[in-house]
Scaffold this motif. Structure first.
Motif, PDB file in Angstrom:
ATOM      1  N   VAL A  50       0.873  -1.167   0.000  1.00 26.96           N
ATOM      2  CA  VAL A  50       0.000   0.000   0.000  1.00 26.96           C
ATOM      3  C   VAL A  50       0.914   1.221   0.000  1.00 26.96           C
ATOM      4  CG1 VAL A  50      -1.759   1.310   1.234  1.00 26.96           C
ATOM      5  CG2 VAL A  50      -1.847  -1.198   1.219  1.00 26.96           C
ATOM      6  N   LEU A  51       0.699   2.105  -0.967  1.00 26.11           N
ATOM      7  CA  LEU A  51       1.586   3.249  -1.164  1.00 26.11           C
ATOM      8  C   LEU A  51       0.875   4.563  -0.883  1.00 26.11           C
ATOM      9  CD1 LEU A  51       3.102   2.198  -4.629  1.00 26.11           C
ATOM     10  CD2 LEU A  51       4.050   1.716  -2.361  1.00 26.11           C
ATOM     11  N   LYS A  52       1.640   5.543  -0.435  1.00 27.99           N
ATOM     12  CA  LYS A  52       1.188   6.928  -0.366  1.00 27.99           C
ATOM     13  C   LYS A  52       1.932   7.678  -1.464  1.00 27.99           C
ATOM     14  CE  LYS A  52       0.892   9.009   3.634  1.00 27.99           C
ATOM     15  NZ  LYS A  52       1.304   9.703   4.892  1.00 27.99           N
ATOM     16  N   VAL A  53       1.184   8.248  -2.414  1.00 28.46           N
ATOM     17  CA  VAL A  53       1.791   8.882  -3.580  1.00 28.46           C
ATOM     18  C   VAL A  53       1.468  10.373  -3.577  1.00 28.46           C
ATOM     19  CG1 VAL A  53       1.992   8.860  -6.094  1.00 28.46           C
ATOM     20  CG2 VAL A  53       1.508   6.731  -4.869  1.00 28.46           C
ATOM     21  N   ALA A  54       2.486  11.209  -3.712  1.00 20.54           N
ATOM     22  CA  ALA A  54       2.316  12.661  -3.751  1.00 20.54           C
ATOM     23  C   ALA A  54       2.070  13.118  -5.184  1.00 20.54           C
ATOM     24  CB  ALA A  54       3.567  13.341  -3.199  1.00 20.54           C
ATOM     25  N   PRO A  55       1.467  14.310  -5.374  1.00 24.57           N
ATOM     26  CA  PRO A  55       1.258  14.829  -6.732  1.00 24.57           C
ATOM     27  C   PRO A  55       2.544  14.958  -7.538  1.00 24.57           C
ATOM     28  CG  PRO A  55      -0.053  16.066  -5.162  1.00 24.57           C
ATOM     29  CD  PRO A  55       0.841  15.171  -4.353  1.00 24.57           C
ATOM     30  N   THR A  56       3.681  15.068  -6.862  1.00 23.70           N
ATOM     31  CA  THR A  56       4.967  15.159  -7.555  1.00 23.70           C
ATOM     32  C   THR A  56       5.427  13.823  -8.113  1.00 23.70           C
ATOM     33  OG1 THR A  56       6.160  14.734  -5.496  1.00 23.70           O
ATOM     34  CG2 THR A  56       5.694  17.039  -6.059  1.00 23.70           C
ATOM     35  N   GLY A  57       4.776  12.733  -7.682  1.00 21.29           N
ATOM     36  CA  GLY A  57       5.195  11.399  -8.087  1.00 21.29           C
ATOM     37  C   GLY A  57       6.000  10.681  -7.023  1.00 21.29           C
ATOM     38  N   ALA A  58       6.432  11.414  -6.002  1.00 24.91           N
ATOM     39  CA  ALA A  58       7.157  10.775  -4.903  1.00 24.91           C
ATOM     40  C   ALA A  58       6.207   9.857  -4.136  1.00 24.91           C
ATOM     41  CB  ALA A  58       7.732  11.833  -3.968  1.00 24.91           C
ATOM     42  N   PHE A  59       6.727   8.739  -3.650  1.00 25.71           N
ATOM     43  CA  PHE A  59       5.862   7.812  -2.926  1.00 25.71           C
ATOM     44  C   PHE A  59       6.609   7.184  -1.760  1.00 25.71           C
ATOM     45  CE2 PHE A  59       8.031   5.114  -5.994  1.00 25.71           C
ATOM     46  CZ  PHE A  59       8.298   3.958  -5.284  1.00 25.71           C
ATOM     47  N   GLU A  60       5.830   6.676  -0.824  1.00 27.37           N
ATOM     48  CA  GLU A  60       6.388   5.920   0.291  1.00 27.37           C
ATOM     49  C   GLU A  60       5.508   4.712   0.552  1.00 27.37           C
ATOM     50  OE1 GLU A  60       5.429   7.488   4.435  1.00 27.37           O
ATOM     51  OE2 GLU A  60       5.378   9.350   3.257  1.00 27.37           O
ATOM     52  N   VAL A  61       6.113   3.664   1.077  1.00 22.81           N
ATOM     53  CA  VAL A  61       5.382   2.438   1.395  1.00 22.81           C
ATOM     54  C   VAL A  61       4.736   2.601   2.764  1.00 22.81           C
ATOM     55  CG1 VAL A  61       5.541  -0.046   1.778  1.00 22.81           C
ATOM     56  CG2 VAL A  61       6.935   1.040  -0.008  1.00 22.81           C
ATOM     57  N   VAL A  62       3.419   2.462   2.811  1.00 24.27           N
ATOM     58  CA  VAL A  62       2.680   2.547   4.072  1.00 24.27           C
ATOM     59  C   VAL A  62       2.590   1.179   4.727  1.00 24.27           C
ATOM     60  CG1 VAL A  62       0.460   3.149   5.126  1.00 24.27           C
ATOM     61  CG2 VAL A  62       1.344   4.503   3.210  1.00 24.27           C
ATOM     62  N   VAL A  63       2.271   0.166   3.919  1.00 29.36           N
ATOM     63  CA  VAL A  63       2.137  -1.208   4.407  1.00 29.36           C
ATOM     64  C   VAL A  63       2.737  -2.156   3.377  1.00 29.36           C
ATOM     65  CG1 VAL A  63       0.516  -3.064   4.980  1.00 29.36           C
ATOM     66  CG2 VAL A  63       0.046  -0.735   5.745  1.00 29.36           C
ATOM     67  N   GLN A  64       3.488  -3.126   3.839  1.00 28.04           N
ATOM     68  CA  GLN A  64       3.990  -4.212   2.997  1.00 28.04           C
ATOM     69  C   GLN A  64       3.381  -5.513   3.506  1.00 28.04           C
ATOM     70  OE1 GLN A  64       6.796  -4.504   0.295  1.00 28.04           O
ATOM     71  NE2 GLN A  64       5.352  -6.223   0.169  1.00 28.04           N
ATOM     72  N   LEU A  65       2.588  -6.177   2.658  1.00 32.90           N
ATOM     73  CA  LEU A  65       2.024  -7.464   3.038  1.00 32.90           C
ATOM     74  C   LEU A  65       2.991  -8.572   2.642  1.00 32.90           C
ATOM     75  CD1 LEU A  65      -1.740  -7.084   2.036  1.00 32.90           C
ATOM     76  CD2 LEU A  65      -0.636  -6.553   4.213  1.00 32.90           C
ATOM     77  N   ALA A  66       3.106  -9.575   3.483  1.00 33.84           N
ATOM     78  CA  ALA A  66       4.073 -10.639   3.232  1.00 33.84           C
ATOM     79  C   ALA A  66       3.526 -11.725   2.320  1.00 33.84           C
ATOM     80  CB  ALA A  66       4.519 -11.258   4.558  1.00 33.84           C
ATOM     81  N   ASP A  67       2.219 -11.976   2.391  1.00 33.12           N
ATOM     82  CA  ASP A  67       1.689 -13.153   1.704  1.00 33.12           C
ATOM     83  C   ASP A  67       0.314 -12.923   1.091  1.00 33.12           C
ATOM     84  OD1 ASP A  67       0.323 -12.859   4.026  1.00 33.12           O
ATOM     85  OD2 ASP A  67       0.591 -14.906   4.757  1.00 33.12           O
ATOM     86  N   ASP A  68       0.013 -11.696   0.699  1.00 34.92           N
ATOM     87  CA  ASP A  68      -1.303 -11.420   0.128  1.00 34.92           C
ATOM     88  C   ASP A  68      -1.240 -10.172  -0.737  1.00 34.92           C
ATOM     89  OD1 ASP A  68      -4.061 -11.689  -0.372  1.00 34.92           O
ATOM     90  OD2 ASP A  68      -4.431 -12.293   1.696  1.00 34.92           O
ATOM     91  N   GLN A  69      -2.327  -9.924  -1.457  1.00 33.26           N
ATOM     92  CA  GLN A  69      -2.422  -8.764  -2.335  1.00 33.26           C
ATOM     93  C   GLN A  69      -3.415  -7.764  -1.764  1.00 33.26           C
ATOM     94  OE1 GLN A  69      -3.536 -11.428  -5.662  1.00 33.26           O
ATOM     95  NE2 GLN A  69      -2.043 -10.280  -6.856  1.00 33.26           N
ATOM     96  N   PRO A  70      -3.008  -6.515  -1.558  1.00 34.00           N
ATOM     97  CA  PRO A  70      -3.961  -5.511  -1.093  1.00 34.00           C
ATOM     98  C   PRO A  70      -4.851  -5.049  -2.241  1.00 34.00           C
ATOM     99  CG  PRO A  70      -1.841  -4.484  -1.487  1.00 34.00           C
ATOM    100  CD  PRO A  70      -1.659  -5.961  -1.737  1.00 34.00           C
ATOM    101  N   SER A  71      -6.082  -4.718  -1.921  1.00 40.10           N
ATOM    102  CA  SER A  71      -6.996  -4.189  -2.935  1.00 40.10           C
ATOM    103  C   SER A  71      -7.688  -2.952  -2.374  1.00 40.10           C
ATOM    104  CB  SER A  71      -7.990  -5.258  -3.383  1.00 40.10           C
ATOM    105  OG  SER A  71      -8.784  -4.778  -4.453  1.00 40.10           O
ATOM    106  N   GLY A  72      -9.000  -3.027  -2.107  1.00 42.09           N
ATOM    107  CA  GLY A  72      -9.729  -1.855  -1.645  1.00 42.09           C
ATOM    108  C   GLY A  72      -9.192  -1.300  -0.336  1.00 42.09           C
ATOM    109  N   LEU A  73      -9.268   0.033  -0.210  1.00 42.09           N
ATOM    110  CA  LEU A  73      -8.799   0.731   0.985  1.00 42.09           C
ATOM    111  C   LEU A  73      -9.909   1.617   1.535  1.00 42.09           C
ATOM    112  CD1 LEU A  73      -5.339   1.997  -0.380  1.00 42.09           C
ATOM    113  CD2 LEU A  73      -5.761  -0.096   0.943  1.00 42.09           C
ATOM    114  N   GLY A  74      -9.874   1.858   2.841  1.00 50.74           N
ATOM    115  CA  GLY A  74     -10.824   2.773   3.473  1.00 50.74           C
ATOM    116  C   GLY A  74     -10.382   3.053   4.895  1.00 50.74           C
ATOM    117  N   TRP A  75     -11.039   4.021   5.526  1.00 54.11           N
ATOM    118  CA  TRP A  75     -10.623   4.430   6.869  1.00 54.11           C
ATOM    119  C   TRP A  75     -11.777   4.342   7.855  1.00 54.11           C
ATOM    120  CZ3 TRP A  75      -8.345   6.158   2.531  1.00 54.11           C
ATOM    121  CH2 TRP A  75      -6.944   6.221   2.519  1.00 54.11           C
ATOM    122  N   LEU A  76     -11.466   3.861   9.052  1.00 49.42           N
ATOM    123  CA  LEU A  76     -12.408   3.900  10.159  1.00 49.42           C
ATOM    124  C   LEU A  76     -12.459   5.320  10.724  1.00 49.42           C
ATOM    125  CD1 LEU A  76     -11.448   0.571  11.959  1.00 49.42           C
ATOM    126  CD2 LEU A  76     -13.532   1.033  10.644  1.00 49.42           C
TER     127      LEU A  76
END
Length: 254
Positions: free
Chosen positions: A9-35
């Motif tokens: 799961v990545l956080k991407v800035a309008p400039t194109g810079a990005f950082e990894v928020v979450v790295q899953l070891a054995d699965d694929q992330p898909s939909g995202l949302g916030w509590l």
């Protein structure tokens, strides 16, 4: 943003810079949302679970393996923390016959139940600003389907909100303040804005398939790729985020 084939799961800035928020070891992330408290919910496709990330640790918010008949996919979360999760419904990548899938409601405490089992490949999903209507992309039916939302989170009064033009299929979708919905269509290499009833008001033609879209400020962000086949995605690694002016700002959820 979910980079499903790199399991990040990545956080991407309008400039194109990005950082990894979450790295899953054995699965694929898909939909995202916030509590409401800011915790991030992440759909884990293969294990059919809804994960919760509090900023430091990942936990299982809900196990959907007994409810989802296929790989879990996209999601929308309402203002109370209720999550609506779709799934493939069948083994898409190995040629299984198409069948309807379940739309699963996960309550804020993690309890889950099926609220509809007659949607065909439920994918991108939005909730209107008045919290009264949920609209889901039935990808393989080529349509956007609306339901009334009641106070318990249940769905009723199913109807077609818009049928996409011939050949187009809605993958990711987003709602804008003008009452329109943008649909990313991988089959027709475009992103289409429609109003209720199906009239097309805007169309952005692309050189590649469109798989997701989202509005931020005055910009429409479209995720594109030349393929959706998992093995080719991992080798080519050529998906990109394209940016275009948006006629209206974002509205509703997500």
């Amino acid at each position: 943003m979910s980079d499903m084939h790199d399991q990040k799961v990545l956080k991407v800035a309008p400039t194109g810079a990005f950082e990894v928020v979450v790295q899953l070891a054995d699965d694929q992330p898909s939909g995202l949302g916030w509590l409401p408290n800011g915790d991030l919910l992440i759909v884990a496709m293969s294990s059919r679970r809804l994960l919760r990330f509090d900023g430091s640790e990942i936990s299982v918010h809900a196990d959907l393996s007994e409810l989802a008949s296929g790989l879990c996919n996209d999601m929308v979360v309402d203002k109370t923390g209720r999550a609506y999760v779709g799934n493939f419904g069948f083994d898409l990548h190995n040629g299984a016959a198409q069948r309807n899938a379940e739309l699963i409601l996960v309550e804020p405490d993690g309890t889950a139940r099926c609220v509809n089992d007659e949607v065909l490949f439920p994918n991108g999903t939005v909730i209107t600003p008045d919290d009264a209507t949920l609209i889901v992309a039935e990808t393989l039916a080529g349509r956007l389907t609306a339901f009334d939302l009641d106070s318990n989170g249940d769905l009723s009064h199913r109807r077609v909100w818009a049928q996409l033009p011939k050949g187009a299929v809605p993958d990711g979708i987003c709602l804008d303040a003008g009452g329109g919905i943008w649909s990313a269509s991988p089959s027709t290499n475009n992103c289409i804005r429609q109003i209720e009833g199906g009239a097309v008001t805007h169309e952005i033609s692309l050189e590649r398939g469109a798989f997701a879209c989202m509005i931020g400020d005055d910009q429409l962000y479209i995720l594109t790729s030349t393929t959706s086949k998992p093995d080719q995605c991992k080798i080519k690694r050529e998906a990109r985020v394209e940016v275009y002016p948006a006629p209206y700002r974002a509205a509703g959820r997500p």
